[in-house]
Enzyme design. Structure first.
Site, PDB file in Angstrom:
ATOM      1  N   HIS A   1      69.118  14.098 -13.002  1.00 54.24           N
ATOM      2  CA  HIS A   1      69.375  15.038 -14.100  1.00 54.24           C
ATOM      3  C   HIS A   1      69.732  14.274 -15.370  1.00 54.24           C
ATOM      4  CE1 HIS A   1      73.834  14.659 -13.744  1.00 54.24           C
ATOM      5  NE2 HIS A   1      73.628  14.669 -12.426  1.00 54.24           N
TER       6      HIS A   1
ATOM      7  N   ASP B   1      71.498  15.588 -17.974  1.00 54.99           N
ATOM      8  CA  ASP B   1      72.733  16.031 -18.605  1.00 54.99           C
ATOM      9  C   ASP B   1      73.934  15.261 -18.071  1.00 54.99           C
ATOM     10  OD1 ASP B   1      72.085  17.640 -16.190  1.00 54.99           O
ATOM     11  OD2 ASP B   1      74.064  18.533 -16.536  1.00 54.99           O
TER      12      ASP B   1
ATOM     13  N   ASP C   1      76.822   8.730 -13.376  1.00 53.39           N
ATOM     14  CA  ASP C   1      76.384  10.102 -13.084  1.00 53.39           C
ATOM     15  C   ASP C   1      75.578  10.676 -14.251  1.00 53.39           C
ATOM     16  OD1 ASP C   1      76.101  12.570 -11.903  1.00 53.39           O
ATOM     17  OD2 ASP C   1      78.172  13.190 -12.229  1.00 53.39           O
TER      18      ASP C   1
ATOM     19  N   GLU D   1      72.428  20.237 -14.528  1.00 57.22           N
ATOM     20  CA  GLU D   1      72.905  20.090 -13.155  1.00 57.22           C
ATOM     21  C   GLU D   1      74.415  20.227 -13.104  1.00 57.22           C
ATOM     22  OE1 GLU D   1      74.559  17.971  -9.654  1.00 57.22           O
ATOM     23  OE2 GLU D   1      74.849  17.528 -11.774  1.00 57.22           O
ATOM     24  N   GLU D   2      75.091  19.726 -14.149  1.00 55.54           N
ATOM     25  CA  GLU D   2      76.553  19.732 -14.156  1.00 55.54           C
ATOM     26  C   GLU D   2      77.130  21.137 -14.345  1.00 55.54           C
ATOM     27  OE1 GLU D   2      78.166  17.351 -13.189  1.00 55.54           O
ATOM     28  OE2 GLU D   2      77.228  15.451 -13.716  1.00 55.54           O
TER      29      GLU D   2
ATOM     30  N   GLU E   1      72.020  10.754  -6.940  1.00 58.16           N
ATOM     31  CA  GLU E   1      73.445  10.850  -7.263  1.00 58.16           C
ATOM     32  C   GLU E   1      74.170   9.613  -6.726  1.00 58.16           C
ATOM     33  OE1 GLU E   1      74.998  12.953  -9.102  1.00 58.16           O
ATOM     34  OE2 GLU E   1      73.742  14.744  -9.204  1.00 58.16           O
TER      35      GLU E   1
ATOM     36  N   HIS F   1      82.853  11.486 -14.169  1.00 56.87           N
ATOM     37  CA  HIS F   1      83.663  12.541 -14.770  1.00 56.87           C
ATOM     38  C   HIS F   1      85.057  12.037 -15.176  1.00 56.87           C
ATOM     39  CE1 HIS F   1      81.169  15.962 -12.664  1.00 56.87           C
ATOM     40  NE2 HIS F   1      80.416  14.971 -13.110  1.00 56.87           N
TER      41      HIS F   1
END
Length: 374
Positions: free
Chosen positions: A69, A71, A101, A133-134, A161, A347
């Protein structure tokens, strides 16, 4: 461009979840086309963001999807040591939002693309890059819906991932919802004339938390930590001032489900509790925020054997975080997680990836190409 240069370029695009992604999509499209790949841009219903589907090798025939992804989560943490959207190198570490990520994985796939294009591939390799995706895997369902018109049914999907390049065969599913209670405000000295939405929501949450605790009784799956489905209230907001009857209140709730349990079904008792408030004069709104299924370990998976050979690592049975892999499996495509980086670095401030992890990932992708070359 080498993998670090590509990663620096990707990091410079602040492609935060829920925002337009045209700039990064255009750059990836142009790069892939210059490498000789076939590229399809798939605009989503939002109108300002898109998925990409890239094919190298013959379009006919069953091949493999390399999935990621574009994003990233926001980078508002004050602890960042440098601009999160400028790649910074310190020794063997590369810092920036999305390095782990999961733009590091995208950079590896893109860096490998010219080499894959130069191989005489008997079967195709596809890059499937999604958006949002997030926010609960909102973009990839549109890509999967279009897949039958883009390629033959793939042999498998490698979802990159962060897993320290160890293949992972299963993960939990997730569903999230926003609950809203609308009451009647007024002066707090006359609570009998109002309907306090905060008080009403407190009752819904109390019952939801008790119900969530009961999920520990099963079904159980000992491959996971914890080995049961779970519920959490993550956000609550309501009211204006302490001397005003709260006329409105919202709460965001999520569940995470072990394989074999529908995440959305776990929210039904909470939904029923919310709608019961209408009998007391409240208005209520239920908004589903996201939902994706668990990834169940496929018995006798050829894909797991392929990844074991390519990485030299035996697959890990399960992780508790979620990915798009469950949606690929739901669409009838064997899926597995395998990517560079560690989920524990994602994150958070000073997110980073190691150069050695990128090298291992690129080697894995090149090895996949070698398996499919004539």
């Amino acid at each position: 461009m080498n993998v670090e240069e590509i990663l620096a370029t990707l990091i410079a695009f602040p492609s935060v979840v829920g925002t337009p992604n045209g700039a990064i999509v255009d750059w990836i499209r142009d790069y892939c086309q210059a490498a000789g790949a076939e590229v399809t841009v798939l605009p989503g219903p939002e109108g300002d963001r898109s998925n990409l589907f890239v094919t190298v090798g013959p379009r006919a025939g069953r091949g493999y999807i390399i999935s990621g992804h574009v994003d990233v989560v926001p980078a508002g943490e004050p602890e960042w040591s440098s601009d999160p959207f400028v790649l910074r190198r310190e020794g063997g570490r590369l810092y920036g939002r999305g390095t782990t990520d999961m733009k590091g994985f995208l950079a590896c796939a893109l860096a490998a693309l010219p080499g894959l294009a130069a191989m005489n591939l008997r079967q195709p390799i596809h890059l499937a890059f999604s958006y949002d995706e997030e926010a609960g895997c909102r973009g990839v369902p549109h890509l999967l819906a279009a897949l039958p018109g883009l390629c033959e049914r793939p042999l498998g999907a490698i979802v990159g991932e962060p897993s320290r390049m160890q293949p992972v065969r299963a993960h939990k599913g997730k569903a999230a919802a926003r609950l809203e209670v609308i009451g009647r405000s007024g002066h707090s000295s006359r609570p009998d004339l109002g309907l306090n939405a905060v008080h009403a929501m407190a009752g819904v949450i109390t019952h939801a938390v008790a119900y969530g605790q009961s999920l520990a009784n099963g079904p159980l799956d000992q491959d996971f930590e914890p080995p049961y489905s779970s519920l959490q209230v993550g956000v609550i907001a309501g009211g204006q001032a302490v001397n005003i009857i709260a006329g409105q209140c919202t709460a965001d709730i999520e569940v995470r489900a072990v394989p074999g349990v529908s995440p959305s079904s776990l929210l039904e008792p909470v939904k029923a509790g919310l709608f019961a408030l209408r009998d007391s004069g409240f208005e209520v709104i239920w908004q589903e925020l996201s939902s994706y299924p668990a990834l169940a370990p496929a018995k006798g998976s050829e894909l797991a054997a392929v990844l074991t050979e390519l990485t030299g690592q035996e697959p890990l049975t399960a992780v508790s975080y979620g990915t798009e892999a469950g949606l690929y499996q739901q669409a009838g495509i064997d899926a597995i997680i395998c990517g560079p980086g560690d989920i524990g670095r994602a994150h958070r401030a000073d997110e980073y990836i190691e150069t050695g992890e990128l090298a291992a990932c690129r080697k894995m992708i090149q090895g996949l190409g070698a398996r499919l070359a004539a």
